[in-house]
Design an enzyme around this catalytic site. Structure first.
Site, PDB file in Angstrom:
ATOM      1  N   ASP A  91      -9.009  27.778 -56.561  1.00  0.00           N
ATOM      2  CA  ASP A  91      -9.367  28.229 -58.164  1.00  0.00           C
ATOM      3  C   ASP A  91      -9.552  29.876 -57.968  1.00  0.00           C
ATOM      4  O   ASP A  91     -10.820  30.039 -58.418  1.00  0.00           O
ATOM      5  CB  ASP A  91     -10.223  27.326 -58.703  1.00  0.00           C
ATOM      6  CG  ASP A  91     -10.254  27.656 -60.069  1.00  0.00           C
ATOM      7  OD1 ASP A  91      -9.436  28.541 -60.903  1.00  0.00           O
ATOM      8  OD2 ASP A  91     -10.987  26.847 -61.122  1.00  0.00           O
ATOM      9  N   ARG A  92      -8.862  30.481 -57.422  1.00  0.00           N
ATOM     10  CA  ARG A  92      -9.304  32.049 -56.993  1.00  0.00           C
ATOM     11  C   ARG A  92      -9.374  32.977 -58.311  1.00  0.00           C
ATOM     12  O   ARG A  92      -9.952  34.027 -58.397  1.00  0.00           O
ATOM     13  CB  ARG A  92      -8.498  32.620 -56.151  1.00  0.00           C
ATOM     14  CG  ARG A  92      -8.854  33.957 -55.493  1.00  0.00           C
ATOM     15  CD  ARG A  92     -10.365  34.284 -54.946  1.00  0.00           C
ATOM     16  NE  ARG A  92     -10.396  35.453 -54.808  1.00  0.00           N
ATOM     17  CZ  ARG A  92     -10.785  36.538 -55.643  1.00  0.00           C
ATOM     18  NH1 ARG A  92     -10.538  36.303 -56.864  1.00  0.00           N
ATOM     19  NH2 ARG A  92     -11.077  37.855 -55.136  1.00  0.00           N
ATOM     20  N   LYS A  93      -8.549  32.690 -59.277  1.00  0.00           N
ATOM     21  CA  LYS A  93      -8.350  33.242 -60.551  1.00  0.00           C
ATOM     22  C   LYS A  93      -8.268  34.913 -60.118  1.00  0.00           C
ATOM     23  O   LYS A  93      -8.996  35.696 -60.600  1.00  0.00           O
ATOM     24  CB  LYS A  93      -9.641  33.227 -61.361  1.00  0.00           C
ATOM     25  CG  LYS A  93      -9.597  31.750 -62.087  1.00  0.00           C
ATOM     26  CD  LYS A  93     -10.456  31.590 -63.167  1.00  0.00           C
ATOM     27  CE  LYS A  93     -10.769  30.302 -63.575  1.00  0.00           C
ATOM     28  NZ  LYS A  93     -11.618  29.312 -62.878  1.00  0.00           N
ATOM     29  N   PHE A  94      -7.263  34.886 -59.398  1.00  0.00           N
ATOM     30  CA  PHE A  94      -6.804  36.666 -59.100  1.00  0.00           C
ATOM     31  C   PHE A  94      -6.536  37.215 -60.091  1.00  0.00           C
ATOM     32  O   PHE A  94      -5.989  36.818 -61.345  1.00  0.00           O
ATOM     33  CB  PHE A  94      -5.468  36.495 -58.312  1.00  0.00           C
ATOM     34  CG  PHE A  94      -5.700  35.740 -56.969  1.00  0.00           C
ATOM     35  CD1 PHE A  94      -6.403  36.452 -55.766  1.00  0.00           C
ATOM     36  CD2 PHE A  94      -5.411  34.624 -56.701  1.00  0.00           C
ATOM     37  CE1 PHE A  94      -6.428  35.747 -54.816  1.00  0.00           C
ATOM     38  CE2 PHE A  94      -5.245  33.900 -55.506  1.00  0.00           C
ATOM     39  CZ  PHE A  94      -5.823  34.510 -54.545  1.00  0.00           C
ATOM     40  N   THR A 120      -5.005  29.789 -58.883  1.00  0.00           N
ATOM     41  CA  THR A 120      -5.014  30.172 -60.425  1.00  0.00           C
ATOM     42  C   THR A 120      -4.884  31.573 -60.202  1.00  0.00           C
ATOM     43  O   THR A 120      -5.498  32.507 -59.647  1.00  0.00           O
ATOM     44  CB  THR A 120      -6.140  29.859 -61.186  1.00  0.00           C
ATOM     45  OG1 THR A 120      -7.397  30.110 -60.022  1.00  0.00           O
ATOM     46  CG2 THR A 120      -6.296  28.317 -61.254  1.00  0.00           C
TER      47      THR A 120
END
Ligand code: BMP
Length: 260
Positions: A91-94, A120
């Site tokens: 869930d890195r939410k780049f 993500t």
């Protein structure tokens, strides 16, 4: 309308291979539960993954919160995922420019692209991020969940941002596995997966803006396919029993949803 279709039917409509695989896993294991393994101790994550492995379809990490992270954490995690047949999801939410995301995705100590089939991504910076992920080195079997809505109170995301996020997703059908959101947004695209966090049987909020809905509500009314549960499991007196209970409640709600 995707809400009426079974996961096995939808697996054939998925254009992204990881989405197809996730649909198949959900169907075979009868679980739509994604564990948010938000623990800061590597061994505790591995132990929990081993114990709840049979009840989950995906294990979501925040790899950068692990205090004793070492690259030798990854092999055993991959092994557990393989044995219990679930997907690894970072869930890195780049959210940076494409070039920076390319580095963040493949390089550094985490080398996310080598082990996480799913990640993500914020839609905020647009196409460059998706092009970067598409072209980066690493395991070619990869999928992206784009964040279109959040469970956080007071979020700055507007309806038009959410809409533009769905449009961006439609431009990358082979890369996008699904959408992170709180409402049934893309009913006409059954090949995409709705991932909904903020799921808990009790407690409506935490003290930092997290907002929760019950398993039944997110599946029956809010359109969730996969439900993300973190503290509802990690902070339970018996996490294994909690995982079993969430799995059962979520699967019942899904079965009811496709039956009506
Ligand atoms: P918990 O069930 O303990 O509240 O954890 C929720 C998990 O889902 C966290 O890992 C968080 O980063 C993630 N998440 C969220 O809560 N809301 C969102 O809108 C998007 C998320 O990825």
């Amino acid at each position: 309308n995707r809400l009426k279709l079974s996961f096995i039917e939808r697996s054939k409509l998925a254009k992204n291979p990881v989405a197809a695989k996730l649909f198949e896993i959900m169907s075979a294991k009868q679980t739509t539960l994604c564990l948010a393994a938000d623990l800061t101790d590597a061994t505790k994550i591995l132990n929990l993954a081993e114990q709840v492995g049979p009840y989950i379809c995906a294990l979501k990490t925040h790899i950068d919160i692990i205090e004793d992270f070492h690259s030798n954490f990854i092999e055993p995690l991959k092994d557990i995922a393989k044995r219990h047949n679930f997907v690894l999801f970072e869930d890195r939410k780049f959210a940076d420019i494409g070039k920076t995301v390319e580095f963040q995705y493949s390089k550094g100590i985490y080398q996310i692209s080598s082990w996480a089939s799913l990640v993500t991504v914020h839609s905020l910076t647009g196409k460059g991020v998706l092009d970067a992920i598409k072209g980066a080195t690493g395991n070619p079997e990869r999928g992206v969940f784009l964040l279109a809505e959040t469970s956080a109170a007071g979020s700055l995301i507007t309806d038009s941002y959410t809409k533009s996020t769905l449009k961006l997703a439609s431009e990358y059908p082979d890369l996008i596995s699904g959408i992170v959101c709180q409402n049934p947004l893309f009913l006409d695209n059954p090949g995409l997966i709705q991932l909904t966090p903020g799921v808990k049987i009790e407690s409506k909020v935490d003290n930092l803006g997290q907002q929760y809905n019950t398993p039944d509500l997110v599946v029956a009314e809010k359109g969730a396919d996969v439900a993300v549960v973190g503290r509802g499991i990690t902070e339970a007196c018996d996490p294994v029993a909690a995982a079993q209970l969430y799995r059962e409640m979520l699967w019942k709600a899904y079965s009811k949803r496709i039956a009506v």
